[in-house]
Design a protein around this motif. Structure first.
Motif, PDB file in Angstrom:
ATOM      1  N   GLN A   1       0.914  -1.369  -0.043  1.00 25.71           N
ATOM      2  CA  GLN A   1       0.027  -0.048   0.045  1.00 25.71           C
ATOM      3  C   GLN A   1       0.707   1.347   0.004  1.00 25.71           C
ATOM      4  OE1 GLN A   1      -2.580  -0.272   3.414  1.00 25.71           O
ATOM      5  NE2 GLN A   1      -3.912  -1.677   2.452  1.00 25.71           N
ATOM      6  N   LEU A   2       1.796   1.287   0.763  1.00 28.32           N
ATOM      7  CA  LEU A   2       2.853   2.491   0.760  1.00 28.32           C
ATOM      8  C   LEU A   2       3.548   2.686  -0.651  1.00 28.32           C
ATOM      9  CD1 LEU A   2       4.322   4.547   2.572  1.00 28.32           C
ATOM     10  CD2 LEU A   2       6.096   2.917   3.091  1.00 28.32           C
ATOM     11  N   CYS A   3       3.841   1.743  -1.412  1.00 28.66           N
ATOM     12  CA  CYS A   3       4.379   1.662  -2.693  1.00 28.66           C
ATOM     13  C   CYS A   3       3.464   2.265  -3.577  1.00 28.66           C
ATOM     14  CB  CYS A   3       5.065   0.522  -3.132  1.00 28.66           C
ATOM     15  SG  CYS A   3       6.516  -0.082  -2.245  1.00 28.66           S
ATOM     16  N   SER A   4       2.220   1.789  -3.596  1.00 32.35           N
ATOM     17  CA  SER A   4       1.222   2.081  -4.380  1.00 32.35           C
ATOM     18  C   SER A   4       0.746   3.711  -4.211  1.00 32.35           C
ATOM     19  CB  SER A   4      -0.256   1.425  -3.978  1.00 32.35           C
ATOM     20  OG  SER A   4      -1.054   1.753  -4.924  1.00 32.35           O
ATOM     21  N   GLY A   5       0.831   4.158  -2.965  1.00 29.97           N
ATOM     22  CA  GLY A   5       0.416   5.594  -2.835  1.00 29.97           C
ATOM     23  C   GLY A   5       1.627   6.462  -3.231  1.00 29.97           C
ATOM     24  N   PHE A   6       2.708   5.660  -2.921  1.00 29.47           N
ATOM     25  CA  PHE A   6       3.944   6.674  -3.430  1.00 29.47           C
ATOM     26  C   PHE A   6       4.054   6.718  -4.930  1.00 29.47           C
ATOM     27  CE2 PHE A   6       8.547   6.467  -4.963  1.00 29.47           C
ATOM     28  CZ  PHE A   6       8.886   7.571  -4.459  1.00 29.47           C
ATOM     29  N   TYR A   7       3.824   5.801  -5.959  1.00 30.39           N
ATOM     30  CA  TYR A   7       3.766   5.969  -7.017  1.00 30.39           C
ATOM     31  C   TYR A   7       2.698   6.817  -7.732  1.00 30.39           C
ATOM     32  CZ  TYR A   7       7.069   1.980  -7.475  1.00 30.39           C
ATOM     33  OH  TYR A   7       8.275   1.346  -7.402  1.00 30.39           O
ATOM     34  N   ARG A   8       1.650   6.745  -6.753  1.00 24.31           N
ATOM     35  CA  ARG A   8       0.541   7.754  -7.190  1.00 24.31           C
ATOM     36  C   ARG A   8       1.111   9.132  -7.105  1.00 24.31           C
ATOM     37  NH1 ARG A   8      -3.244   3.995  -5.048  1.00 24.31           N
ATOM     38  NH2 ARG A   8      -3.219   5.290  -3.171  1.00 24.31           N
ATOM     39  N   HIS A   9       1.630   9.364  -5.875  1.00 25.85           N
ATOM     40  CA  HIS A   9       2.116  10.794  -5.571  1.00 25.85           C
ATOM     41  C   HIS A   9       3.224  11.310  -6.557  1.00 25.85           C
ATOM     42  CE1 HIS A   9      -0.196  10.225  -2.008  1.00 25.85           C
ATOM     43  NE2 HIS A   9      -0.325  11.874  -2.046  1.00 25.85           N
ATOM     44  N   LEU A  10       4.065  10.197  -6.913  1.00 25.84           N
ATOM     45  CA  LEU A  10       5.148  10.216  -7.820  1.00 25.84           C
ATOM     46  C   LEU A  10       4.446  10.948  -9.348  1.00 25.84           C
ATOM     47  CD1 LEU A  10       8.198  10.370  -8.392  1.00 25.84           C
ATOM     48  CD2 LEU A  10       8.047   7.866  -8.765  1.00 25.84           C
ATOM     49  N   GLN A  11       3.624  10.094  -9.769  1.00 25.02           N
ATOM     50  CA  GLN A  11       2.830  10.810 -10.979  1.00 25.02           C
ATOM     51  C   GLN A  11       2.593  11.992 -11.152  1.00 25.02           C
ATOM     52  OE1 GLN A  11       0.312   7.243 -11.556  1.00 25.02           O
ATOM     53  NE2 GLN A  11       1.815   5.684 -12.371  1.00 25.02           N
ATOM     54  N   LEU A  12       1.631  12.230  -9.878  1.00 23.72           N
ATOM     55  CA  LEU A  12       1.201  13.406 -10.119  1.00 23.72           C
ATOM     56  C   LEU A  12       2.365  14.465 -10.065  1.00 23.72           C
ATOM     57  CD1 LEU A  12      -1.750  13.236  -7.424  1.00 23.72           C
ATOM     58  CD2 LEU A  12      -1.746  13.479  -9.932  1.00 23.72           C
ATOM     59  N   MET A  13       3.404  14.287  -9.223  1.00 23.61           N
ATOM     60  CA  MET A  13       4.528  15.195  -9.135  1.00 23.61           C
ATOM     61  C   MET A  13       5.282  15.415 -10.529  1.00 23.61           C
ATOM     62  SD  MET A  13       6.139  14.304  -5.389  1.00 23.61           S
ATOM     63  CE  MET A  13       7.536  15.501  -5.684  1.00 23.61           C
ATOM     64  N   LEU A  14       5.411  14.408 -11.053  1.00 22.59           N
ATOM     65  CA  LEU A  14       6.212  14.432 -12.223  1.00 22.59           C
ATOM     66  C   LEU A  14       5.340  15.303 -13.399  1.00 22.59           C
ATOM     67  CD1 LEU A  14       7.668  10.819 -12.805  1.00 22.59           C
ATOM     68  CD2 LEU A  14       8.937  13.014 -12.195  1.00 22.59           C
ATOM     69  N   LEU A  15       3.755  14.863 -13.184  1.00 24.27           N
ATOM     70  CA  LEU A  15       2.956  15.663 -14.372  1.00 24.27           C
ATOM     71  C   LEU A  15       3.051  17.123 -13.848  1.00 24.27           C
ATOM     72  CD1 LEU A  15       0.658  15.819 -16.432  1.00 24.27           C
ATOM     73  CD2 LEU A  15      -0.910  15.262 -14.745  1.00 24.27           C
ATOM     74  N   ALA A  16       2.877  17.602 -12.612  1.00 26.42           N
ATOM     75  CA  ALA A  16       3.246  18.908 -12.512  1.00 26.42           C
ATOM     76  C   ALA A  16       4.355  19.607 -12.800  1.00 26.42           C
ATOM     77  CB  ALA A  16       2.970  19.125 -10.827  1.00 26.42           C
TER      78      ALA A  16
END
Length: 248
Positions: A49-64
């Protein structure tokens, strides 16, 4: 009785022991909650779950970050384009500009005349001078496909001396001597700004009429205070008389 019919053992003898029954139910609930707790907080599950949340936040950060990079790259291009357009407008505007306009549905032909220092008179019959150029000679609605009625003159430089401007009702083009309201604007350059010298609306009542708009003095490319005058004068008619006298 079989256990399938009576799953609760306390009912086998026809008697009910309530404390034991509630104890069993409470124990089952605690075991269920413990199982869910172990499932949720199991090391493997927690890491997943931690990795899943981390990857979601990482995708948003890269998009921004990507969007911010695009904006930063585009801003200089937009600024250069705006600066280029402004430069072209400044080049075209000259150092002093005189403009007149009248209602777009009017067939009347109104003329702008300028009288610059050195007795330089510029109008439809003499559109080019050392200081002023008549850039547009508008002949009225019926002989103009722009949909606008306006004329303007630009100057190259602002020599010291006296400047005069007038408007002439040249012809009504068959509209029946209808009065025409003419909007006038005269401005001069000061740095990157165009400073108004005179702006107003005047009415020409009949064809052939000329009205002096304003006369003023410029010194060091600035308007001399209290130099504006609105005394009657003409430019076109005096020029016409001089031309007729020369031809005789």
């Amino acid at each position: 009785l079989s256990r399938s019919i009576h799953p609760v053992p306390h009912l086998l003898n026809g008697s009910l022991h309530l404390p034991d029954f509630f104890l069993d139910v409470t124990l089952c609930r605690w075991l269920f909650l413990l199982t869910r707790y172990l499932q949720l907080f199991h090391p493997v599950t927690a890491v997943r779950q931690l990795c899943s949340g981390f990857y979601r936040h990482l995708q948003l950060m890269l998009l921004a970050l990507l969007m911010l990079t695009l904006v930063v790259l585009l801003i200089p291009l937009i600024e250069v384009k705006q600066e280029s357009d402004q430069t072209e407008i400044e080049k075209a505007a000259g150092d002093m500009i005189a403009e007149i306009s009248w209602t777009s549905d009017s067939p009347a032909d109104i003329d702008l005349w300028t009288d610059a220092p050195g007795e330089e008179k510029v109008g439809y019959s003499m559109p080019f001078g050392k200081i002023f150029n008549l850039v547009r000679d508008d002949l009225g609605r019926d002989v103009d496909f722009s949909g606008l009625n306006y004329e303007f003159s630009f100057s190259r430089g602002i020599p010291d001396g006296r400047y005069r401007f007038s408007i002439v009702y040249y012809t009504d083009n068959g509209q029946g001597e209808t009065p025409v309201d003419v909007r006038i604007s005269i401005r001069h350059r000061q740095g990157k700004l165009m400073i108004p010298i005179y702006e107003d609306v005047m009415t020409l009542d009949y064809p052939g009429q000329e009205k002096g708009v304003v006369a003023f003095t410029m010194k060091d490319k600035k308007l001399v205070p209290e130099s504006r005058s609105f005394e009657p004068f003409d430019i076109f008619h005096s020029t016409l008389k001089q031309s007729q006298t020369k031809n005789k």
